[in-house]
Motif scaffolding. Structure first.
Motif, mmCIF file in Angstrom:
data_model
loop_
_atom_site.group_PDB
_atom_site.id
_atom_site.type_symbol
_atom_site.label_atom_id
_atom_site.label_comp_id
_atom_site.label_asym_id
_atom_site.label_seq_id
_atom_site.Cartn_x
_atom_site.Cartn_y
_atom_site.Cartn_z
ATOM 1 N N GLU A 99 0.845 -1.205 0.000
ATOM 2 C CA GLU A 99 0.000 0.000 0.000
ATOM 3 C C GLU A 99 0.876 1.248 0.000
ATOM 4 O OE1 GLU A 99 -2.063 0.808 3.919
ATOM 5 O OE2 GLU A 99 -1.354 -1.233 4.336
ATOM 6 N N HIS A 101 0.930 5.691 0.758
ATOM 7 C CA HIS A 101 0.333 6.792 1.517
ATOM 8 C C HIS A 101 1.039 8.085 1.151
ATOM 9 C CE1 HIS A 101 -1.945 4.064 4.099
ATOM 10 N NE2 HIS A 101 -0.916 3.260 3.902
ATOM 11 N N ALA A 108 0.472 8.849 12.204
ATOM 12 C CA ALA A 108 -0.063 7.957 11.167
ATOM 13 C C ALA A 108 1.005 6.991 10.677
ATOM 14 C CB ALA A 108 -0.624 8.779 10.005
ATOM 15 N N TRP A 109 2.210 7.498 10.455
ATOM 16 C CA TRP A 109 3.300 6.629 10.000
ATOM 17 C C TRP A 109 3.658 5.609 11.080
ATOM 18 C CZ3 TRP A 109 7.726 8.439 6.376
ATOM 19 C CH2 TRP A 109 7.177 8.958 5.201
ATOM 20 N N ALA A 111 1.690 4.273 13.372
ATOM 21 C CA ALA A 111 0.642 3.235 13.365
ATOM 22 C C ALA A 111 0.781 2.339 12.137
ATOM 23 C CB ALA A 111 -0.736 3.874 13.414
ATOM 24 N N LEU A 112 1.008 2.934 11.001
ATOM 25 C CA LEU A 112 1.120 2.189 9.744
ATOM 26 C C LEU A 112 2.343 1.275 9.753
ATOM 27 C CD1 LEU A 112 0.160 1.810 6.784
ATOM 28 C CD2 LEU A 112 1.737 3.649 6.201
ATOM 29 N N LEU A 113 3.487 1.812 10.146
ATOM 30 C CA LEU A 113 4.711 1.025 10.096
ATOM 31 C C LEU A 113 4.765 -0.003 11.213
ATOM 32 C CD1 LEU A 113 7.124 3.825 8.923
ATOM 33 C CD2 LEU A 113 6.212 1.908 7.579
ATOM 34 N N ARG A 115 2.093 -1.641 12.166
ATOM 35 C CA ARG A 115 1.255 -2.672 11.550
ATOM 36 C C ARG A 115 2.052 -3.451 10.516
ATOM 37 N NH1 ARG A 115 -3.010 0.582 9.408
ATOM 38 N NH2 ARG A 115 -2.293 -0.015 7.366
ATOM 39 N N HIS A 116 2.867 -2.725 9.745
ATOM 40 C CA HIS A 116 3.647 -3.322 8.656
ATOM 41 C C HIS A 116 4.708 -4.285 9.183
ATOM 42 C CE1 HIS A 116 5.796 -3.640 4.883
ATOM 43 N NE2 HIS A 116 6.891 -3.214 5.456
#
Length: 118
Positions: A99, A101, A108-109, A111-113, A115-116
């Motif tokens: 994905e 962004h 946000a990064w 949380a995203l990273l 998760r990644h």
């Protein structure tokens, strides 16, 4: 491998790269000006994100476009415009493989990273 697309002298890109380095997150930097763009890559970004997300409508590159071009913008026109002027892309563009962004927000990064990496 995480890839960050941007331009090296962009303050937001500098902030995002600094954040990644401070968090010991490996990434590859792709300079939109010096490394260029591939048409099929931009097409896939437009399909995934849409021109409204991918194009920075507050940038000087956007404001430099003809008013009629801005008013008639769509994914097809955005593709041509971005290939001609890569600085239209909202920076940085973060590609984590499955994905993408646009823009930088530390929370946000994070949380995203997080998760990644799970």
């Amino acid at each position: 491998m995480i890839t960050v697309y941007g331009i090296s002298n962009c303050d937001t890109v500098k902030k995002a790269r600094r954040w990644l380095e401070q968090h010991a997150i490996e990434y590859r930097f792709h300079d939109l000006r010096s490394d260029g763009l591939d048409k099929s890559q931009v097409q896939s970004w437009l399909q995934e994100l849409g021109w409204e997300t991918l194009v920075n409508r507050r940038s000087t590159s956007w404001k430099a476009l003809d008013a009629a071009e801005r008013e008639q913008m769509d994914d097809r026109r955005a593709l041509a415009a971005i290939l001609q002027q890569p600085t239209l892309i909202k920076r940085p563009l973060l590609d984590i493989g499955h994905e993408r962004h646009c823009g930088f927000s530390a929370p946000a990064w994070e949380a995203l990273l997080l998760r990644h990496t799970l």
